[in-house]
Write a protein that holds these residues in place. Sequence first.
Motif, PDB file in Angstrom:
ATOM      1  N   PRO A 138      29.169  -9.543  -8.174  1.00  0.00           N
ATOM      2  CA  PRO A 138      28.705  -8.465  -7.288  1.00  0.00           C
ATOM      3  C   PRO A 138      27.182  -8.422  -7.269  1.00  0.00           C
ATOM      4  O   PRO A 138      26.550  -8.543  -8.323  1.00  0.00           O
ATOM      5  CB  PRO A 138      29.250  -7.177  -7.944  1.00  0.00           C
ATOM      6  N   CYS A 139      26.588  -8.246  -6.090  1.00  0.00           N
ATOM      7  CA  CYS A 139      25.123  -8.276  -5.974  1.00  0.00           C
ATOM      8  C   CYS A 139      24.620  -7.152  -5.085  1.00  0.00           C
ATOM      9  O   CYS A 139      25.015  -7.068  -3.918  1.00  0.00           O
ATOM     10  CB  CYS A 139      24.656  -9.582  -5.310  1.00  0.00           C
ATOM     11  N   TYR A 140      23.750  -6.332  -5.629  1.00  0.00           N
ATOM     12  CA  TYR A 140      23.132  -5.281  -4.825  1.00  0.00           C
ATOM     13  C   TYR A 140      21.622  -5.357  -5.027  1.00  0.00           C
ATOM     14  O   TYR A 140      21.126  -5.073  -6.112  1.00  0.00           O
ATOM     15  CB  TYR A 140      23.674  -3.917  -5.247  1.00  0.00           C
ATOM     16  N   GLU A 179      19.551  -8.048  -5.244  1.00  0.00           N
ATOM     17  CA  GLU A 179      19.370  -8.945  -6.391  1.00  0.00           C
ATOM     18  C   GLU A 179      18.645 -10.223  -6.016  1.00  0.00           C
ATOM     19  O   GLU A 179      18.901 -11.278  -6.579  1.00  0.00           O
ATOM     20  CB  GLU A 179      20.740  -9.286  -7.000  1.00  0.00           C
ATOM     21  N   ASP A 209      26.748  -6.533  -1.744  1.00  0.00           N
ATOM     22  CA  ASP A 209      27.197  -5.146  -1.575  1.00  0.00           C
ATOM     23  C   ASP A 209      26.166  -4.347  -0.763  1.00  0.00           C
ATOM     24  O   ASP A 209      25.582  -3.388  -1.252  1.00  0.00           O
ATOM     25  CB  ASP A 209      27.401  -4.538  -2.978  1.00  0.00           C
ATOM     26  N   ASN A 250      26.390  -0.435   1.337  1.00  0.00           N
ATOM     27  CA  ASN A 250      26.651  -0.401  -0.091  1.00  0.00           C
ATOM     28  C   ASN A 250      27.916   0.408  -0.391  1.00  0.00           C
ATOM     29  O   ASN A 250      28.010   1.574  -0.037  1.00  0.00           O
ATOM     30  CB  ASN A 250      25.424   0.220  -0.793  1.00  0.00           C
ATOM     31  N   GLY A 309      29.424   0.047  -3.663  1.00  0.00           N
ATOM     32  CA  GLY A 309      29.499   0.180  -5.121  1.00  0.00           C
ATOM     33  C   GLY A 309      30.150  -1.027  -5.769  1.00  0.00           C
ATOM     34  O   GLY A 309      30.880  -1.790  -5.129  1.00  0.00           O
ATOM     35  N   LYS A 310      29.880  -1.195  -7.078  1.00  0.00           N
ATOM     36  CA  LYS A 310      30.314  -2.394  -7.800  1.00  0.00           C
ATOM     37  C   LYS A 310      31.837  -2.539  -7.838  1.00  0.00           C
ATOM     38  O   LYS A 310      32.364  -3.648  -7.740  1.00  0.00           O
ATOM     39  CB  LYS A 310      29.742  -2.352  -9.219  1.00  0.00           C
ATOM     40  N   ALA A 315      33.006  -4.044  -4.737  1.00  0.00           N
ATOM     41  CA  ALA A 315      32.562  -5.445  -4.669  1.00  0.00           C
ATOM     42  C   ALA A 315      33.463  -6.327  -5.547  1.00  0.00           C
ATOM     43  O   ALA A 315      33.870  -7.426  -5.151  1.00  0.00           O
ATOM     44  CB  ALA A 315      31.103  -5.553  -5.094  1.00  0.00           C
ATOM     45  N   ASP A 365      28.026  -9.931 -13.973  1.00  0.00           N
ATOM     46  CA  ASP A 365      26.834  -9.362 -13.345  1.00  0.00           C
ATOM     47  C   ASP A 365      25.858 -10.492 -13.057  1.00  0.00           C
ATOM     48  O   ASP A 365      25.758 -11.448 -13.838  1.00  0.00           O
ATOM     49  CB  ASP A 365      26.149  -8.363 -14.285  1.00  0.00           C
ATOM     50  N   VAL A 366      25.110 -10.327 -11.974  1.00  0.00           N
ATOM     51  CA  VAL A 366      24.187 -11.386 -11.579  1.00  0.00           C
ATOM     52  C   VAL A 366      22.878 -11.340 -12.386  1.00  0.00           C
ATOM     53  O   VAL A 366      22.123 -12.317 -12.415  1.00  0.00           O
ATOM     54  CB  VAL A 366      23.911 -11.301 -10.050  1.00  0.00           C
ATOM     55  N   ASP A 367      22.625 -10.213 -13.096  1.00  0.00           N
ATOM     56  CA  ASP A 367      21.341 -10.078 -13.791  1.00  0.00           C
ATOM     57  C   ASP A 367      21.353 -10.700 -15.195  1.00  0.00           C
ATOM     58  O   ASP A 367      20.455 -10.452 -15.995  1.00  0.00           O
ATOM     59  CB  ASP A 367      20.900  -8.611 -13.858  1.00  0.00           C
ATOM     60  N   GLN A 417      23.074 -10.054 -17.713  1.00  0.00           N
ATOM     61  CA  GLN A 417      23.440  -9.196 -18.840  1.00  0.00           C
ATOM     62  C   GLN A 417      24.841  -9.566 -19.351  1.00  0.00           C
ATOM     63  O   GLN A 417      25.223  -9.164 -20.441  1.00  0.00           O
ATOM     64  CB  GLN A 417      23.387  -7.721 -18.431  1.00  0.00           C
TER      65      GLN A 417
HETATM   66  N1  UDP Z   1      26.025  -3.831  -8.208  1.00  0.00           N
HETATM   67  C1  UDP Z   1      26.743  -3.818  -7.005  1.00  0.00           C
HETATM   68  N2  UDP Z   1      26.748  -2.662  -6.274  1.00  0.00           N
HETATM   69  C2  UDP Z   1      26.097  -1.537  -6.666  1.00  0.00           C
HETATM   70  C3  UDP Z   1      25.404  -1.558  -7.904  1.00  0.00           C
HETATM   71  C4  UDP Z   1      25.397  -2.724  -8.650  1.00  0.00           C
HETATM   72  O1  UDP Z   1      27.338  -4.811  -6.623  1.00  0.00           O
HETATM   73  O2  UDP Z   1      26.146  -0.537  -5.932  1.00  0.00           O
HETATM   74  C5  UDP Z   1      25.996  -5.066  -9.014  1.00  0.00           C
HETATM   75  C6  UDP Z   1      24.611  -5.514  -9.477  1.00  0.00           C
HETATM   76  O3  UDP Z   1      23.958  -6.298  -8.514  1.00  0.00           O
HETATM   77  C7  UDP Z   1      24.911  -6.259 -10.770  1.00  0.00           C
HETATM   78  C8  UDP Z   1      26.114  -5.481 -11.331  1.00  0.00           C
HETATM   79  O4  UDP Z   1      26.711  -4.808 -10.207  1.00  0.00           O
HETATM   80  O5  UDP Z   1      25.297  -7.604 -10.559  1.00  0.00           O
HETATM   81  C9  UDP Z   1      25.691  -4.467 -12.396  1.00  0.00           C
HETATM   82  O6  UDP Z   1      24.701  -3.611 -11.876  1.00  0.00           O
HETATM   83  P1  UDP Z   1      23.463  -3.095 -12.720  1.00  0.00           P
HETATM   84  O7  UDP Z   1      22.818  -4.244 -13.422  1.00  0.00           O
HETATM   85  O8  UDP Z   1      22.641  -2.254 -11.823  1.00  0.00           O
HETATM   86  O9  UDP Z   1      24.244  -2.157 -13.754  1.00  0.00           O
HETATM   87  P2  UDP Z   1      23.972  -1.855 -15.287  1.00  0.00           P
HETATM   88  O10 UDP Z   1      23.383  -3.082 -15.914  1.00  0.00           O
HETATM   89  O11 UDP Z   1      23.059  -0.713 -15.293  1.00  0.00           O
HETATM   90  O12 UDP Z   1      25.351  -1.524 -15.796  1.00  0.00           O
END
Ligand code: UDP
Length: 181
Positions: free
Chosen positions: A9-11, A13, A43, A71, A73-74, A77, A94-96, A98
């Motif tokens: 899922p990507c928002y 990013e 997303d 959008n 939400g995750k 997605a 997650d794409v970041d 983490q």
């Molecule tokens: N994401 C998404 N839609 C949203 C918010 C987040 O698809 O409305 C994706 C985001 O790009 C990432 C993952 O969900 O790949 C987790 O989001 P984020 O890193 O913001 O969350 P956190 O690390 O705070 O749990």
Amino acid sequence: MDKISIVVPCYNEEESVPYFYEEITKISKEMKEIEFEYLFINDGSKDKTLEIVKEYARQDSRVRFVSFSRNFGKEAAMYAGLQASEGDYVAIMDVDLQDPPDLLPEMYNTLLEKKYDCVATKRQTRKGENPIISFCSRLFYKLINKMTKTEIVDGARDYRLMTRQMVNSILEVTEYNRFSK
Ligand code: UDP
Ligand code: MG
């Protein structure tokens, strides 16, 4: 040859997508016996996420994408990603970064060896996190576990690897307000 779909899922990013692509491609090279599909779910991003993902899809036949008009939400997605996935196994990441892609080989081996339907991950420490966010997260898990009979594991992540059978079962649950953890 087994196929693994990676649902991402990507928002907004645009900065993370290239790093993620690089890392997951390294892992796919390590897992030679597996065919990969990277399924990016845009997303409703307002930045260049979709353009970047489209460019990867042009260059690399493993890359596919779904793009939302706004959008949602995750959770939405992730659900769309599971619906579009074609793999025998599906991972959500997650794409970041983490959710470390380099855990995937161990998760896959555990799934096969133990004949599990799902291998999931949880964070072991909140080190480095903003203390206010940490406090609110802990409070959330405490309250939710007091209020409901279903145990929700503190620190559980959406990063999990599932069999096709499990993915199909999840897809049968069509409720709108989803909470996968
Ligand atoms: N994401 C998404 N839609 C949203 C918010 C987040 O698809 O409305 C994706 C985001 O790009 C990432 C993952 O969900 O790949 C987790 O989001 P984020 O890193 O913001 O969350 P956190 O690390 O705070 O749990
Ligand atoms: Mg994050």
